[in-house]
Design a protein around this motif. Structure first.
Motif, mmCIF file in Angstrom:
data_model
loop_
_atom_site.group_PDB
_atom_site.id
_atom_site.type_symbol
_atom_site.label_atom_id
_atom_site.label_comp_id
_atom_site.label_asym_id
_atom_site.label_seq_id
_atom_site.Cartn_x
_atom_site.Cartn_y
_atom_site.Cartn_z
ATOM 1 N N GLY A 1 5.401 -3.297 0.108
ATOM 2 C CA GLY A 1 5.134 -2.077 -0.630
ATOM 3 C C GLY A 1 6.364 -1.577 -1.360
ATOM 4 O O GLY A 1 7.433 -2.181 -1.310
ATOM 5 N N THR B 1 6.258 2.024 1.236
ATOM 6 C CA THR B 1 4.967 2.680 1.071
ATOM 7 C C THR B 1 3.951 1.735 0.460
ATOM 8 O O THR B 1 4.223 1.075 -0.540
ATOM 9 C CB THR B 1 5.120 3.920 0.158
ATOM 10 N N ASP B 2 2.789 1.695 1.084
ATOM 11 C CA ASP B 2 1.640 0.942 0.633
ATOM 12 C C ASP B 2 0.484 1.940 0.545
ATOM 13 O O ASP B 2 0.626 3.084 0.960
ATOM 14 C CB ASP B 2 1.346 -0.163 1.654
ATOM 15 N N ASP B 3 -0.663 1.518 0.054
ATOM 16 C CA ASP B 3 -1.828 2.411 0.009
ATOM 17 C C ASP B 3 -2.262 2.855 1.401
ATOM 18 O O ASP B 3 -2.832 3.924 1.571
ATOM 19 C CB ASP B 3 -3.015 1.728 -0.674
ATOM 20 N N ASN B 4 -1.993 2.034 2.414
ATOM 21 C CA ASN B 4 -2.487 2.293 3.761
ATOM 22 C C ASN B 4 -1.460 2.886 4.718
ATOM 23 O O ASN B 4 -1.838 3.351 5.784
ATOM 24 C CB ASN B 4 -3.028 0.996 4.367
#
Length: 157
Positions: A116, A140-143
């Protein structure tokens, strides 16, 4: 596929490092306390990096950075490992202090994590070829957002 990309980035990074002799190479290591989502699954974060830094004007340093970061799993969770590849920038402040930020992408090395957006704001103090720094790092990732508050040391070659 991921290994080929990683080795290509590493090869380019090392090639740039040796092709320009008027630069500084910085080696760093840091450890920290996981925060946020990482605090639920990890007990400690440990990482290191190498950066090729040049000084285009007196108080600004910029350059590419590549590193390794590991969140040590706890309570049945596996360790999570990442290879951050980033652009690094710093501004020198009076009395040998500096502030900076690394921005890029952290490639996940585990099957269950892709990677991410990588960011690491920092503040530190220079002692000639040695520096100590405090940083906040995040992936940071979407999840999820894996982050940590770190204390580190750095050596300028």
């Amino acid at each position: 596929m991921m290994k080929k990309l990683l080795f290509t980035v590493l090869f380019i990074f090392l090639g740039m490092t040796y092709s320009i002799a008027q630069s500084d190479i910085k080696l760093g290591i840091h450890g920290g306390a996981p925060l946020g989502d990482a605090d639920d699954i990890s007990s400690f974060e440990l990482g290191g990096d190498i950066a090729y830094i040049f000084d285009p004007i007196g108080i600004l340093e910029v350059g590419p950075l590549i590193g390794f970061s590991q969140f040590f799993g706890e309570d049945g969770y596996d360790d999570l490992q990442f290879i951050p590849v980033a652009a690094s920038g710093r501004v020198s402040l009076p009395q040998l202090f500096f502030v900076g930020v690394d921005l890029g992408y952290a490639f996940g090395l585990d099957d269950n994590v892709d990677g991410g957006f990588y960011y690491r704001p920092q503040i530190g103090y220079n002692f000639f070829k040695f520096a100590i720094l405090v940083s906040y790092s995040g992936i940071t990732d979407d999840n999820y957002t894996l982050s940590s508050l770190n204390l580190g040391v750095e050596l300028k070659l």
